[in-house]
Write an enzyme that holds these catalytic residues in place. Structure first.
Site, short mmCIF file in Angstrom:
data_model
loop_
_atom_site.label_atom_id
_atom_site.label_comp_id
_atom_site.label_asym_id
_atom_site.label_seq_id
_atom_site.Cartn_x
_atom_site.Cartn_y
_atom_site.Cartn_z
CB CYS A 173 -13.26 -24.48 -0.39
SG CYS A 173 -12.57 -23.04 0.46
CE LYS B 133 -2.94 -8.88 9.89
NZ LYS B 133 -4.13 -8.10 10.09
CG HIS C 282 -1.67 -1.19 1.53
ND1 HIS C 282 -1.68 -1.81 2.76
CD2 HIS C 282 -2.47 -1.93 0.73
CE1 HIS C 282 -2.46 -2.87 2.70
NE2 HIS C 282 -2.95 -2.97 1.48
N1 MSP Z 1 -9.96 -2.61 -2.61
C1 MSP Z 1 -9.31 -3.06 -3.79
C2 MSP Z 1 -9.02 -1.90 -4.72
C3 MSP Z 1 -10.22 -1.12 -5.14
S1 MSP Z 1 -9.76 0.25 -6.11
C4 MSP Z 1 -11.20 0.88 -6.69
C5 MSP Z 1 -8.00 -3.74 -3.43
N2 MSP Z 1 -7.48 -3.45 -2.22
S2 MSP Z 1 -6.10 -4.01 -1.65
O1 MSP Z 1 -6.04 -3.56 -0.29
O2 MSP Z 1 -5.98 -5.41 -1.87
O3 MSP Z 1 -5.00 -3.23 -2.41
C6 MSP Z 1 -4.38 -3.72 -3.57
C7 MSP Z 1 -3.32 -2.73 -3.95
O4 MSP Z 1 -2.40 -2.57 -2.86
C8 MSP Z 1 -2.44 -3.09 -5.12
O5 MSP Z 1 -3.03 -2.82 -6.37
C9 MSP Z 1 -1.25 -2.22 -4.83
O6 MSP Z 1 -1.57 -0.87 -5.06
C10 MSP Z 1 -1.08 -2.41 -3.35
N3 MSP Z 1 -0.34 -3.63 -3.02
C11 MSP Z 1 -0.73 -4.58 -2.12
N4 MSP Z 1 0.25 -5.49 -2.01
C12 MSP Z 1 1.27 -5.18 -2.83
C13 MSP Z 1 2.58 -5.67 -3.01
N5 MSP Z 1 3.03 -6.75 -2.40
N6 MSP Z 1 3.40 -4.99 -3.84
C14 MSP Z 1 3.03 -3.82 -4.43
N7 MSP Z 1 1.82 -3.32 -4.25
C15 MSP Z 1 0.84 -4.05 -3.65
O7 MSP Z 1 -7.47 -4.45 -4.25
#
Ligand code: MSP
Length: 510
Positions: free
Chosen positions: A145, A298, A23
């Site tokens: 599952c 996690k 994030h």
């Molecule tokens: N809630 C949805 C997004 C909705 S947008 C209208 C979602 N959330 S998420 O919490 O799973 O966030 C995914 C995003 O978090 C990825 O697209 C990226 O921006 C970031 N990342 C989460 N883990 C990541 C990594 N390990 N590496 C890089 N970025 C990643 O999907």
């Protein structure tokens, strides 16, 4: 003509996990681009937020033993405070449980329904009651599952569907005609490949008998909205709320990682077409940070928490590492040892060392007072090295090659290190007749540090501001990129005594 505004978004993050490295990376890129473009005269507006509806969140709340709203309030607040504490806060923070957002989603759904692009139909699929979701056959492990180890139940359900298929051809033409609509190019090719197969229609409802944590469909009380339909609209609802839609929406750039390419490249633009809204300008897609060659998660217990990294090494060192060690678009492996190596090697030995040497000599020979310039050929070459770095790093940021931008700046700093060795002011200082030349050399070096501060500002904002302060320059000029070499330091200007910008660190053991 005024510069085109820039509307930048990060994904809105699920509140079933605390903020982590992934994030942070996306939010950092939004910050870098915002700083870079603001200094170049563009109005920038950034939105981030939290995605709070749906099965996953309802389950996480149940697991935590609290009501969904209480749960989402808590985690959403953690995201917000994390971005404040890391200096990555955006201009607006949207929550999908905001009443304004809920009303906006219902209005768009009602519109699309009224236009005939939403229909009622039946859906048959393999459902796991433990996960509260449908599975594709290929997702099962030995017909079970993967989480609950039980075979799913085949259930038929009546639901609402969005006529996504009807927009497929228009979408394909759009991405063919706009090569920069999805960058890097590899991701656009991936999307075009998806668009060669029928994309089908999208199920956009969930019956309340199964899930109540969502936005009720405006045309059928018995259903809530599918979480992606709700979430994607959060890119527009905060603009609508602030009366900024007309001005900013046409300039929307979405930052995402590759995991959510399909919803952004297929669901979202077709939804926009159906709602009669313009498409976003660009999707900027980055890769995944991996740990121990696996995906961060996690359950593996290897979550990197941004505030912990900041507390250990400082935010700028963390930023530098993330920007320097990932090529935007590709995956990278996170390692704390690599972060420490970058901090000691590039930052402490590079910009940190040059700063303390120059300020120390300024202090020792002239009590900090900047002396007049008297440019010689070598001095012009130093200036040219920084002009080149500026040009190159600007181009690299425009191409999202942040690591290359930092390399270009590092080359100019290396040039400055060599300039110190070659001009040897510490040797000349022993000869009183050379005093004016020593002062002139140090003036050039102060200019080099001044330009370096401006060049690193989007990447290392704290460092840039500190260096600017050490040079004795007024804060508001940090963004003044038109400041000419030689014009920053008026007669009598005084620089501060040296400090270590980046004290060397040891790897902190777990
Ligand atoms: N809630 C949805 C997004 C909705 S947008 C209208 C979602 N959330 S998420 O919490 O799973 O966030 C995914 C995003 O978090 C990825 O697209 C990226 O921006 C970031 N990342 C989460 N883990 C990541 C990594 N390990 N590496 C890089 N970025 C990643 O999907």
């Amino acid at each position: 003509m005024p510069a085109e505004p820039l509307y930048l978004t990060t994904p809105i993050f699920y509140v079933n996990a605390e903020p982590h490295l992934g994030h942070t990376y996306t939010t950092l890129i939004a910050d870098v681009l915002a700083r870079f473009w603001r200094a170049r005269g563009r109005r920038v507006f950034r939105v981030t937020g939290t995605d709070e509806h749906g099965d996953k969140i309802a389950q996480a709340a149940a697991k935590a033993g609290v009501a969904p709203k209480e749960f989402v309030d808590r985690i959403s607040a953690t995201f917000r405070s994390t971005w404040e504490a890391t200096g990555l806060a955006c201009d607006a923070f949207v929550r999908t449980t905001d009443p304004h957002h809920v009303a906006f989603v219902q209005r768009i759904l009602a519109d699309i329904h009224a236009r005939g692009d939403i229909y009622f139909g039946s859906y048959r699929g393999l459902y796991c009651f433990g996960c509260e979701r449908f599975y594709q056959e290929r997702e099962l492990v030995d017909g079970r599952c993967p989480d609950h180890q039980v075979p799913p139940t085949e259930i038929a359900e009546e639901n609402y569907f969005f006529r996504m298929q009807a927009y497929q051809e228009r979408l394909r033409e759009h991405f063919e005609a706009h090569p920069d609509a999805i960058v890097p190019e590899g991701y656009r090719r991936e999307v075009l490949a998806l668009l060669r197969e029928p994309i089908g229609d999208l199920c956009i409802s969930r019956p309340k008998s199964r899930l109540t944590w969502g936005i009720t469909l405006p045309f059928d009380e018995r259903y809530v909205t599918y979480v992606w339909f709700d979430a994607l609209l959060s890119y527009v609802s905060p603009l609508e709320e602030r009366g900024l839609r007309a001005e900013l929406w046409p300039h929307a750039h979405h930052l995402i990682a590759k995991d959510i390419l399909k919803p952004h490249a297929i669901y979202w633009p077709t939804m926009l077409m159906a709602a009669g809204l313009p498409l976003y300008r660009r999707l900027l897609v980055h890769g995944y940070w991996q740990m121990d060659a696996g995906k961060m998660s996690k359950s593996l217990g290897n979550i990197v928490r941004p505030l912990e990294v900041k507390a250990r090494y400082g935010m700028d060192a963390f930023r530098y590492y993330l920007l320097r060690d990932m090529a935007f678009g590709q995956d990278a492996e996170f390692s704390e040892a690599a972060l420490v190596a970058r901090l000691n090697g590039d930052l402490a030995n590079g910009l940190g060392n040059l700063t303390s040497r120059v300020l120390a000599m300024q202090q020792r020979y002239f009590q900090g007072v900047v002396q007049p310039r008297a440019p010689e050929e070598r001095d012009d070459l130093l200036r040219a090295a920084f002009v080149t770095a500026r040009g190159e790093s600007d181009e690299h940021v425009k191409g999202l090659a942040f690591h290359r931008a930092l390399e270009s700046i590092a080359r100019a700093l290396d040039h400055a290190d060599r300039y110190v060795v070659e001009t040897a002011p510490f040797t000349l200082a022993k000869d009183p007749a050379k005093r004016a030349r020593v002062g002139a050399i140090l003036h050039e070096l102060c200019e080099a540090l001044r330009v370096a501060a401006q060049l690193v500002e989007p990447f290392l904002p704290e460092t840039a501001a500190r260096l600017w302060g050490l040079l004795g320059l007024p804060g508001e000029r940090l963004q003044d990129l038109d400041l000419a070499w030689g014009a920053a330091f008026a007669p009598g200007h005084t620089t501060a005594p040296p400090v270590a910008l980046f004290p060397r660190v040891e790897l902190v053991p777990e």
